[in-house]
Design a protein around this motif. Structure first.
Motif, PDB file in Angstrom:
ATOM      1  N   GLU A   1       5.742  -5.405  10.421  1.00  0.00           N
ATOM      2  CA  GLU A   1       5.154  -5.681   9.111  1.00  0.00           C
ATOM      3  C   GLU A   1       5.426  -7.143   8.790  1.00  0.00           C
ATOM      4  O   GLU A   1       6.349  -7.748   9.347  1.00  0.00           O
ATOM      5  CB  GLU A   1       5.827  -4.820   8.027  1.00  0.00           C
ATOM      6  CG  GLU A   1       6.038  -3.369   8.380  1.00  0.00           C
ATOM      7  CD  GLU A   1       4.805  -2.518   8.156  1.00  0.00           C
ATOM      8  OE1 GLU A   1       3.715  -3.080   7.957  1.00  0.00           O
ATOM      9  OE2 GLU A   1       4.928  -1.281   8.199  1.00  0.00           O
TER      10      GLU A   1
ATOM     11  N   ARG B   1       2.763  -7.322   1.258  1.00  0.00           N
ATOM     12  CA  ARG B   1       3.466  -6.796   2.437  1.00  0.00           C
ATOM     13  C   ARG B   1       2.404  -6.015   3.176  1.00  0.00           C
ATOM     14  O   ARG B   1       1.843  -5.081   2.643  1.00  0.00           O
ATOM     15  CB  ARG B   1       4.639  -5.905   1.990  1.00  0.00           C
ATOM     16  CG  ARG B   1       5.599  -5.516   3.090  1.00  0.00           C
ATOM     17  CD  ARG B   1       5.027  -4.631   4.158  1.00  0.00           C
ATOM     18  NE  ARG B   1       4.300  -3.490   3.595  1.00  0.00           N
ATOM     19  CZ  ARG B   1       3.389  -2.786   4.266  1.00  0.00           C
ATOM     20  NH1 ARG B   1       3.099  -3.050   5.509  1.00  0.00           N
ATOM     21  NH2 ARG B   1       2.752  -1.793   3.673  1.00  0.00           N
ATOM     22  N   ILE B   2       2.128  -6.454   4.395  1.00  0.00           N
ATOM     23  CA  ILE B   2       1.041  -5.844   5.160  1.00  0.00           C
ATOM     24  C   ILE B   2       1.480  -5.686   6.611  1.00  0.00           C
ATOM     25  O   ILE B   2       2.461  -6.269   7.048  1.00  0.00           O
ATOM     26  CB  ILE B   2      -0.241  -6.714   5.195  1.00  0.00           C
ATOM     27  CG1 ILE B   2      -0.114  -7.889   4.240  1.00  0.00           C
ATOM     28  CG2 ILE B   2      -1.475  -5.906   4.893  1.00  0.00           C
ATOM     29  CD1 ILE B   2      -1.232  -8.842   4.338  1.00  0.00           C
TER      30      ILE B   2
ATOM     31  N   GLU C   1      -5.440  -2.908   2.547  1.00  0.00           N
ATOM     32  CA  GLU C   1      -4.901  -4.125   3.166  1.00  0.00           C
ATOM     33  C   GLU C   1      -5.896  -5.270   3.394  1.00  0.00           C
ATOM     34  O   GLU C   1      -5.602  -6.407   3.076  1.00  0.00           O
ATOM     35  CB  GLU C   1      -4.189  -3.770   4.480  1.00  0.00           C
ATOM     36  CG  GLU C   1      -2.957  -2.940   4.190  1.00  0.00           C
ATOM     37  CD  GLU C   1      -1.965  -2.812   5.328  1.00  0.00           C
ATOM     38  OE1 GLU C   1      -2.381  -2.806   6.492  1.00  0.00           O
ATOM     39  OE2 GLU C   1      -0.760  -2.705   5.022  1.00  0.00           O
TER      40      GLU C   1
ATOM     41  N   SER D   1       4.795   6.802   8.092  1.00  0.00           N
ATOM     42  CA  SER D   1       3.421   6.811   7.556  1.00  0.00           C
ATOM     43  C   SER D   1       2.768   8.179   7.766  1.00  0.00           C
ATOM     44  O   SER D   1       2.021   8.660   6.913  1.00  0.00           O
ATOM     45  CB  SER D   1       2.566   5.736   8.225  1.00  0.00           C
ATOM     46  OG  SER D   1       2.892   4.473   7.708  1.00  0.00           O
TER      47      SER D   1
ATOM     48  N   ARG E   1       4.175   3.081  16.996  1.00  0.00           N
ATOM     49  CA  ARG E   1       3.031   3.922  16.619  1.00  0.00           C
ATOM     50  C   ARG E   1       2.686   4.868  17.775  1.00  0.00           C
ATOM     51  O   ARG E   1       2.754   4.486  18.939  1.00  0.00           O
ATOM     52  CB  ARG E   1       1.814   3.050  16.276  1.00  0.00           C
ATOM     53  CG  ARG E   1       2.066   2.110  15.108  1.00  0.00           C
ATOM     54  CD  ARG E   1       0.888   1.176  14.876  1.00  0.00           C
ATOM     55  NE  ARG E   1      -0.245   1.820  14.240  1.00  0.00           N
ATOM     56  CZ  ARG E   1      -0.511   1.776  12.936  1.00  0.00           C
ATOM     57  NH1 ARG E   1       0.295   1.109  12.104  1.00  0.00           N
ATOM     58  NH2 ARG E   1      -1.571   2.368  12.434  1.00  0.00           N
TER      59      ARG E   1
ATOM     60  N   ASN F   1       0.096   6.320  14.155  1.00  0.00           N
ATOM     61  CA  ASN F   1       1.004   5.636  13.228  1.00  0.00           C
ATOM     62  C   ASN F   1       2.453   6.022  13.542  1.00  0.00           C
ATOM     63  O   ASN F   1       2.710   6.845  14.420  1.00  0.00           O
ATOM     64  CB  ASN F   1       0.658   5.957  11.772  1.00  0.00           C
ATOM     65  CG  ASN F   1       0.764   4.710  10.894  1.00  0.00           C
ATOM     66  OD1 ASN F   1       1.724   3.951  11.018  1.00  0.00           O
ATOM     67  ND2 ASN F   1      -0.218   4.505  10.029  1.00  0.00           N
ATOM     68  N   ASN F   2       3.365   5.417  12.788  1.00  0.00           N
ATOM     69  CA  ASN F   2       4.790   5.727  12.946  1.00  0.00           C
ATOM     70  C   ASN F   2       5.142   6.995  12.149  1.00  0.00           C
ATOM     71  O   ASN F   2       4.323   7.493  11.361  1.00  0.00           O
ATOM     72  CB  ASN F   2       5.611   4.528  12.474  1.00  0.00           C
ATOM     73  CG  ASN F   2       5.162   4.047  11.115  1.00  0.00           C
ATOM     74  OD1 ASN F   2       4.939   4.843  10.204  1.00  0.00           O
ATOM     75  ND2 ASN F   2       4.986   2.750  10.956  1.00  0.00           N
TER      76      ASN F   2
ATOM     77  N   MET G   1      -6.272   2.635   5.482  1.00  0.00           N
ATOM     78  CA  MET G   1      -5.295   3.734   5.510  1.00  0.00           C
ATOM     79  C   MET G   1      -5.592   4.790   4.428  1.00  0.00           C
ATOM     80  O   MET G   1      -5.451   5.988   4.662  1.00  0.00           O
ATOM     81  CB  MET G   1      -3.911   3.121   5.278  1.00  0.00           C
ATOM     82  CG  MET G   1      -2.807   4.096   5.015  1.00  0.00           C
ATOM     83  SD  MET G   1      -1.931   4.447   6.536  1.00  0.00           S
ATOM     84  CE  MET G   1      -0.435   5.169   5.937  1.00  0.00           C
TER      85      MET G   1
ATOM     86  N   ILE H   1       0.817  -1.222   0.000  1.00  0.00           N
ATOM     87  CA  ILE H   1       0.000   0.000   0.000  1.00  0.00           C
ATOM     88  C   ILE H   1       0.850   1.271   0.000  1.00  0.00           C
ATOM     89  O   ILE H   1       0.386   2.330  -0.384  1.00  0.00           O
ATOM     90  CB  ILE H   1      -1.043   0.066   1.154  1.00  0.00           C
ATOM     91  CG1 ILE H   1      -0.358   0.181   2.513  1.00  0.00           C
ATOM     92  CG2 ILE H   1      -2.031  -1.062   1.094  1.00  0.00           C
ATOM     93  CD1 ILE H   1      -1.312   0.736   3.574  1.00  0.00           C
ATOM     94  N   HIS H   2       2.087   1.174   0.444  1.00  0.00           N
ATOM     95  CA  HIS H   2       2.911   2.378   0.526  1.00  0.00           C
ATOM     96  C   HIS H   2       3.462   2.779  -0.841  1.00  0.00           C
ATOM     97  O   HIS H   2       3.569   1.943  -1.735  1.00  0.00           O
ATOM     98  CB  HIS H   2       4.062   2.167   1.510  1.00  0.00           C
ATOM     99  CG  HIS H   2       3.602   2.118   2.934  1.00  0.00           C
ATOM    100  ND1 HIS H   2       2.892   3.157   3.511  1.00  0.00           N
ATOM    101  CD2 HIS H   2       3.728   1.170   3.890  1.00  0.00           C
ATOM    102  CE1 HIS H   2       2.620   2.829   4.763  1.00  0.00           C
ATOM    103  NE2 HIS H   2       3.107   1.636   5.011  1.00  0.00           N
TER     104      HIS H   2
ATOM    105  N   TYR I   1       9.177   4.121  -0.048  1.00  0.00           N
ATOM    106  CA  TYR I   1       8.897   3.925   1.387  1.00  0.00           C
ATOM    107  C   TYR I   1       9.697   2.684   1.833  1.00  0.00           C
ATOM    108  O   TYR I   1       9.884   1.749   1.055  1.00  0.00           O
ATOM    109  CB  TYR I   1       7.386   3.713   1.563  1.00  0.00           C
ATOM    110  CG  TYR I   1       6.899   3.690   3.002  1.00  0.00           C
ATOM    111  CD1 TYR I   1       6.376   4.841   3.585  1.00  0.00           C
ATOM    112  CD2 TYR I   1       6.947   2.524   3.766  1.00  0.00           C
ATOM    113  CE1 TYR I   1       5.923   4.821   4.897  1.00  0.00           C
ATOM    114  CE2 TYR I   1       6.496   2.499   5.076  1.00  0.00           C
ATOM    115  CZ  TYR I   1       5.979   3.650   5.646  1.00  0.00           C
ATOM    116  OH  TYR I   1       5.523   3.641   6.941  1.00  0.00           O
TER     117      TYR I   1
ATOM    118  N   GLN J   1      -6.474   0.703  12.584  1.00  0.00           N
ATOM    119  CA  GLN J   1      -6.444  -0.318  11.541  1.00  0.00           C
ATOM    120  C   GLN J   1      -7.630  -1.256  11.746  1.00  0.00           C
ATOM    121  O   GLN J   1      -8.249  -1.253  12.808  1.00  0.00           O
ATOM    122  CB  GLN J   1      -5.138  -1.108  11.625  1.00  0.00           C
ATOM    123  CG  GLN J   1      -3.937  -0.303  11.202  1.00  0.00           C
ATOM    124  CD  GLN J   1      -2.663  -0.902  11.782  1.00  0.00           C
ATOM    125  OE1 GLN J   1      -2.476  -0.894  12.995  1.00  0.00           O
ATOM    126  NE2 GLN J   1      -1.793  -1.411  10.945  1.00  0.00           N
TER     127      GLN J   1
ATOM    128  N   ARG K   1      -8.959   7.063  14.356  1.00  0.00           N
ATOM    129  CA  ARG K   1      -8.936   5.986  13.357  1.00  0.00           C
ATOM    130  C   ARG K   1      -7.958   4.884  13.790  1.00  0.00           C
ATOM    131  O   ARG K   1      -6.861   5.187  14.247  1.00  0.00           O
ATOM    132  CB  ARG K   1      -8.523   6.530  11.994  1.00  0.00           C
ATOM    133  CG  ARG K   1      -8.373   5.450  10.918  1.00  0.00           C
ATOM    134  CD  ARG K   1      -6.962   4.864  10.844  1.00  0.00           C
ATOM    135  NE  ARG K   1      -6.903   3.717   9.953  1.00  0.00           N
ATOM    136  CZ  ARG K   1      -5.786   3.097   9.596  1.00  0.00           C
ATOM    137  NH1 ARG K   1      -4.637   3.519  10.060  1.00  0.00           N
ATOM    138  NH2 ARG K   1      -5.820   2.062   8.795  1.00  0.00           N
TER     139      ARG K   1
END
Ligand code: GTR
Length: 352
Positions: free
Chosen positions: A263, A115-116, A99, A240, A175, A236-237, A219, A60-61, A65, A198, A196
């Motif tokens: 991840e 990759r999730i 995801e 992100s 996070r 989040n981190n 996301m 998704i990134h 990234y 996940q 929000r």
């Protein structure tokens, strides 16, 4: 006739998937925005006999990234180890969907790899929840001891129950909460905020335990939800927060580091079962080898993005140990909820 209908259904699903991926909201700020093509440069050219297997990996990134760079390294290593027999194409920027939808497609074989975050995968393989319990690791080094030791290996295997094959772990740091309303200096300040999370029951429980109100969503929807006030904040981190441009619309970031969610790269069990033992081994080895590369990229990006947030004028709040202890106390009931996995939790805590 029945075959025709099945073919039509599969074709429609694939089309829907592609379009779902286009729904991602805000283009990336720090990295190149997603293009309508995958990273194809990673693997060697097809062999002259034309017998190349092309497999798709969902990410998704955006390109550049740290996890996407890990994916590309994995793709490169698969190409190298199979001498070009297998080519992995990385579809970054949510081109193949968000995801939860991607996981479902990996399960029925429409997507080969993804990759999730461990967070949504844990909905399908419950044991994985232990890896995202709040404050479970002493630090990053402790987390990696767990992930790259027997516990991590067993947990990768546990993913098979969910019709997927767990291949490796990547770093995603810690996070923390951010919001558009106010500075968060204590647990008390989170009361009533719409946050929000996940698509994960554990993450919902975590936010509830802190007195805020959790709103699960993909996301890709978070930027506009922050902008329109559908939610007050998210968590989040640093990478992100920056790459999804959330820092533009939620300027208060509190470094509470409430959870470190690794991840994971998963393969479709259907895809793996069709490959020779030799190719399956090459894929597993490539995934394990890509870990160190991704970890190094992660550390670089995390530092850069913390600086970027400061430079962008975000209000960053660092908590003292006493306040962090209050956060820890508030989320402690999540450990009672996870008592089915008490032994595993103990093993993690005892990992030196
Ligand atoms: C990021 C993670 C993504 C996604 C995202 C989210 O840290 O890398 O895979 O899970 O968080 O919050 O949805």
């Amino acid at each position: 006739m029945a075959r025709k209908i099945v073919c039509l259904m599969v074709a429609t699903m694939l089309l829907l998937t592609v379009f779902a991926g286009c729904g991602a909201s805000k283009p990336a700020a720090s990295t190149e925005p997603a293009k309508a093509e995958a990273s194809k440069e990673a693997a060697p050219a097809p062999k002259p006999d034309g017998k190349q297997i092309v497999l798709r990996l969902a990410e998704i990134h955006p390109k550049g990234y740290p996890t996407e760079l890990g994916d590309e390294e994995f793709a490169r290593l698969v190409g190298e180890k199979t001498k070009g027999r297998i080519k992995v194409e990385v579809y970054f920027g949510a081109q193949l969907g968000q995801e939860k939808a991607v996981i479902e497609q990996v399960q029925f074989g429409a997507i080969d790899f993804a990759r999730i975050s461990v967070s949504p995968v844990a909905e399908f393989a419950k044991e994985l929840n232990v890896l995202q319990l709040p404050y479970i690791y002493r630090d990053r080094e402790h987390m990696w001891k767990v992930l790259q030791g027997p516990i991590g290996d067993d947990l990768l295997k546990s993913v098979e129950k969910a019709k997927m094959v767990g291949l490796n772990w990547y770093d995603a740091g810690a996070r923390s909460f951010y919001n558009s309303k106010k500075e968060i200096k204590s647990v008390e300040d989170l009361k009533g905020l719409k946050i929000r999370v996940q698509e994960s029951k554990l993450m919902m429980g975590l936010v509830k335990a802190l007195g805020a109100s959790p709103t699960p969503m993909p996301m890709g929807d978070v930027y506009s939800a922050l902008q329109t006030g559908v939610i007050d904040g998210a968590e989040n981190n640093w990478p992100s927060y920056i790459s999804a441009s959330h820092f533009e619309v939620a300027k208060n970031y509190t470094v509470d580091r409430h959870t470190m969610v690794p991840e994971i790269t998963v393969a479709s069990k259907q895809t793996m079962d069709k490959l020779s033992k030799e190719d399956q081994e090459a894929i597993r080895a490539a995934a394990k080898e890509a870990i160190e590369f991704q970890k190094a990229k992660w550390i670089e990006q995390e530092k850069k993005d913390e600086e970027k947030a400061k430079a962008a004028g975000c209000k960053i709040t660092y908590l003292d140990d006493k306040t962090v202890a209050e956060f820890q106390k508030a989320v402690a009931p999540l450990y009672d909820d996870a008592k089915d996995f008490a032994d595993l939790i103990k093993k993690i805590q005892e990992t030196k």
